[in-house]
Structures are given as C-alpha cells and as structure tokens.
Design an enzyme around this catalytic site. Structure first.
Site, short mmCIF file in Angstrom:
data_model
loop_
_atom_site.label_atom_id
_atom_site.label_comp_id
_atom_site.label_asym_id
_atom_site.label_seq_id
_atom_site.Cartn_x
_atom_site.Cartn_y
_atom_site.Cartn_z
N HIS A 55 -2.46 -17.36 -17.54
CA HIS A 55 -3.20 -18.27 -18.43
C HIS A 55 -3.71 -17.57 -19.69
CE1 HIS A 55 -2.83 -21.02 -15.23
NE2 HIS A 55 -3.92 -20.72 -14.57
N ASP A 102 3.01 -23.27 -16.47
CA ASP A 102 1.61 -22.86 -16.51
C ASP A 102 0.84 -24.08 -17.00
OD1 ASP A 102 -0.91 -21.90 -17.07
OD2 ASP A 102 -0.24 -20.06 -18.03
N HIS A 103 0.07 -24.70 -16.12
CA HIS A 103 -0.57 -25.97 -16.48
C HIS A 103 -1.54 -25.83 -17.65
CE1 HIS A 103 -3.70 -24.33 -13.74
NE2 HIS A 103 -4.52 -25.00 -14.51
#
Length: 513
Positions: free
Chosen positions: A264, A201-202
């Site tokens: 996120h 998950d960036h």
C-alpha cells in the site's frame, strides 16, 4: 439556442468518454464463502450494477471446498449483500445478480474437480452469453496461488482462443520476501502471460489515490514545484485504530512492514514521486511508478538501525475502553516479536527527489484512523519580515487525505486584519463529497471493472512487486537477526514508540499527529 460548433464538438467528445458496460464475462471467485467476498466483492459487483457497468452477459461462479447448492449460495450472498451493501438494496437489481450466481465445489488437491468448473463455465457461455471470457479472482491463501493457476492451466481454462480472454486477479501478499516473490512470478508466468495477471491492491481503487495523478498532471501550478528545490519532506501515514481483528495467525507471518509498507504505502510513494508518463496507457504509467521504487536508496545493515523503527502495541485505552496487548490477541504467540508498527525514512535517489526525505509510518491501535500524504514545502526566507512582529514563517503544507475523509487541503500564510503586520495560518480544504457527491463504493469497483476491460493501469506488474521487495527485504533480514528487546514498546491508543518520534525529530521535523 444554438451552441458554437467548438462547444458542440466538446460535448460530443465528452459523451464518447462516458463509461460503457464491461464486455460479457464470467467472474470466478475462489474463496467464495470468505470474508473478502461477502464484505467487498459482492457489494462491489452490486455497485457496478447500480452504475450500469455490468453487461447482460454476466455470471458469478463461487468456488469453495464446502458442499453447497446454487440456491444455498444465492441465499447466503443475498443475506451478506443486505448486511454489507454500501447503498440501499434495490430488489430488482438484487434479483438480477442473484440469478447469475452459481456454485462449484472444488478441491485443489483433486485435479478432476477443475473439470467440473470448466463444464459450468461452458454452460454459462450458452445460457447467459458470457462469450468464453473468464475472470478468476484468487481470494485464497497466498501459498495456494501458484497451485490454483497451474490447475486452471492444466484444464485449459487460461488458454485464450479467438476473441475470448482469460485473466487472473491475485490478492496480496505477493510473496513474503524478494526471493519468494521472484519464485512466485516465475511459476505463474509459466502458465500466464504478464498481461493476463492482475496483482490487486485495493488502495489503488480509492478515488483519492487515483486522483493523485489528476491533481499533479492536470494542474499547471503544482508540478513545477513538485521537486527537491521546493519540497522539504514528504510524510505518508496509514494509521489504524483496530488491532488484528481475529487475523492473528496471518499477522504473525506478515507484520506491519509486509502487510502495509511493501504494498500500500509504496504504491502511494510511487504515485507521489513518479515522473509524468508519456500517456495514461497502462505500461507508460507503470513504467514511471517502478522507476521510483527502483531509485530508493538501498538499506545497509547500519542504515536499517538508523532509518527504521519497529513497534508492538501493549494494552491501553481506546475510546475509553481497555484493550488487550497484541500478545494477548487470539492466535498470537505470548512471546511474539512481530511488529504492529513500522516507521521508515527513505530517500529516492533521482534528479527530482535527491536528498528529500520521505517518512513513512503505519501501525495498529493508534489514536486515529487516517491515511494521508503530507507534502511540506520549504520555508520562505524571513529577511523581508525582520522589522515586523513576525518572528517565524510557517511552511506551506499540502495534505492529500485518503481516508476516512477524502480530500485535499493547502496551508498557507495570510495577513491578519489590523494596522500591524501579523500573519495567520489559513487552510483551504476541499472534500470530494462536497463537490462530487457521495459515491457508494468499497474500493474494488474500479479495479474489477478495469480488469474486465483489460486495463492494468492500477495493477502491479512483476517488476514493481520485486522492486518493493528489494527495499524491504534487507530490513526484514536485520529485524530477524536482531530480535527486539523491548516489545511491547507503545501503549494502545498512542502514536507509536518514542523511537519513531526520534527518527523524524533528529532532522528537526515532527510527525503530523
């Protein structure tokens, strides 16, 4: 000047913790000609070179269906890097990276083509000294995840022997509901051990997100008040000004709840809500994060109607220009019921957070691009000020800004100079750039580097993925059963539907717009 022995010891220990280059390895990118590779992965690798974190024994193998030569891939990557690099491109470093690029044409429906990939990796072990360590990045459609993993397993590329390691990075979305996530976890674990799987998950690669734990656990003044006795509520906002940007086909299948909330925003919630881990070892941290998601109060169908809001943007004005409605975007159905906005009120039913509401909202075509976490504390009692001009006390507010300006601000009350007792609101604001300098980053550098080291702290374990889906699947079920009657229900350039304001105002609170 001679330093005291204690100071010398501290400096020596600090030197020991300077980041070292990753071990020798080859990074294999499936989907090498896609947007993610050119916009994020290659610039991230270049930034790791700039910081001296890639080993001499390193190679990148691009994999795709197209027929390309090594030189054609190198030329394409060079042009992409010059366009999307987050810092000035140094020719010597660029050449170092370009000469380590290889290309393999591969058809996932033809198992024999995976043998060509195995041969290329074996050659790189001999030519560049990559030591049989392979990192596979699946920048491919989610429906292909388990197929690629199975094919890699069948040709022996995921089998670890001796000191060599094999790891797989999987992009979101990991499943589209609880049942599909569990099924995908099961199929992938038939081939891989959990420690080999890195669900990325960036958002967790952003410095500010990583600093949440440092802020909480390295400062003794905040953690004692980080609980239901002192916190009134928490707001988490991820607002985007853009529309679907040509990703209409993907977004029609995902929607805001799947695309942003389940991954996120729940990761941010977990970092804010977690208990102090016993150490910063990967599983110790991830154990505490999953406990938070597991403690979220389940949604009944009635709760979904009361505590959730969905929206879809119509046409409107952004920065003085007219923009189209979601239903007019490319690859979007003119009768689409997909949500581009979602707002939720959640409760974490544990000892620390009982009865403290967490308000989450995210949306596209909102007035401002901002990601932040706002912790509002309870008001101080007014009784001390009842014989003064002070009529009300503003609550203290701590805001962790994630993007675009990374920083932390604290709001509190102070006395306005003068003979009368009047209060004014004061804001102490800290920006990472001012204190630590501007870092050129894409959000992927730390994550790629950690994966090469085998550090899974910032990646998602299967139980955390499933815990997140446990929360949102009942919402998805109700939303699917009851189609929205009033889409589009907010104009582009506004802060979402009126129902989102009602959601928080019914509790006597309001969003931070």
């Amino acid at each position: 000047m001679t330093l005291p022995a204690s100071v010398e010891g501290e400096l020596e220990r600090a030197e020991e913790w300077v980041a070292q280059p990753a071990p020798p390895c080859a990074m294999v990118i499936f989907g090498a000609t896609g947007d993610l590779t050119k916009r994020k992965l290659i610039p991230a690798l270049y930034n790791l070179i700039v910081n001296g974190l890639l080993p001499d024994g390193f190679a990148v193998v691009g994999v795709g269906r197209s027929q390309l030569s090594d030189d054609e891939l190198r030329h394409r990557m060079e042009q992409d890097l010059r366009e999307f690099a987050t810092t000035d491109v140094d020719e010597r470093r660029l050449e170092w990276l370009i000469q380590r690029l290889r290309y393999v044409q591969l058809d996932p429906e033809k198992p024999e083509t995976f043998k060509g990939l195995a041969d290329t990796l074996s050659q790189l072990d001999d030519e560049l000294g990559t030591s049989g360590n392979y990192l596979f990045y699946l920048a491919v459609p989610p429906s292909a995840f388990d197929d690629y993993v199975k094919q890699l397993g069948d040709v022996g590329l995921l089998r670890e022997e001796g000191e060599s390691w094999r790891r797989v990075i999987i992009e979101k979305p990991f499943g589209h509901d609880l049942e599909s996530a569990r099924d995908l976890n099961r199929r992938i674990r038939e081939v891989l051990r959990e420690r080999q799987i890195f669900r990325i998950d960036h958002y967790l690669g952003r410095e500010t997100v990583q600093n949440i734990m440092a802020f909480r656990f390295a400062n003794g003044i905040f953690e004692p008040i980080w609980n239901r006795r002192y916190v009134d509520h928490v707001q988490i906002t991820v607002a985007e000004t853009v529309g679907v940007e040509g990703r209409g086909a993907y977004y029609e299948e995902a929607g805001a709840l799947r695309d942003m909330v389940q991954n996120h925003m729940f990761r941010l919630l977990a970092l804010i809500g977690m208990e102090p881990p016993v150490s910063f070892a990967a599983d110790s941290v991830r154990d505490e994060r999953v406990k938070v998601l597991s403690a979220i109060r389940p949604f009944s169908p009635e709760d979904v109607l009361r505590y959730t809001v969905r929206g879809q943007y119509g046409d409107g004005v952004m920065d003085g220009e007219r923009v189209p409605a979601y239903r007019a975007e490319r690859s979007v159905s003119p009768h689409s019921t997909t949500e581009t906005f979602a707002a939720l009120e959640l409760f974490v039913d544990n000892w620390r957070w009982a009865d403290v509401p967490f308000y989450l909202r995210t949306g596209k075509r909102l007035p401002k691009r901002v990601s932040e976490i706002a912790i509002q504390f309870k008001r101080a009692p007014l009784m001390l000020f009842r014989d003064t001009p002070v009529e009300r006390l503003n609550p203290n507010l701590l805001v962790i800004k994630i993007q675009p300006d990374e920083g932390i601000s604290l709001r509190f009350e102070g006395k306005v100079p003068g003979p009368a007792l009047r209060l004014g609101t004061v804001r102490m604001h800290f920006q990472y750039e001012d204190y630590f300098g501007r870092q050129a980053h894409t959000g992927y550098e730390t994550l790629l580097y950690d994966c090469m080291l085998g550090d899974s702290t910032l990646f998602h374990r299967s139980d955390m993925v499933e815990a997140g889906w446990c929360v949102v699947t009942p919402i998805l079920d109700v939303w699917k059963a009851l189609a929205p009657r009033n889409f589009p229900n907010y104009a582009a350039g506004t802060w979402g539907p009126k129902e989102a304001d009602d959601l928080i105002q019914k509790d006597g609170r309001k969003w931070r717009n």
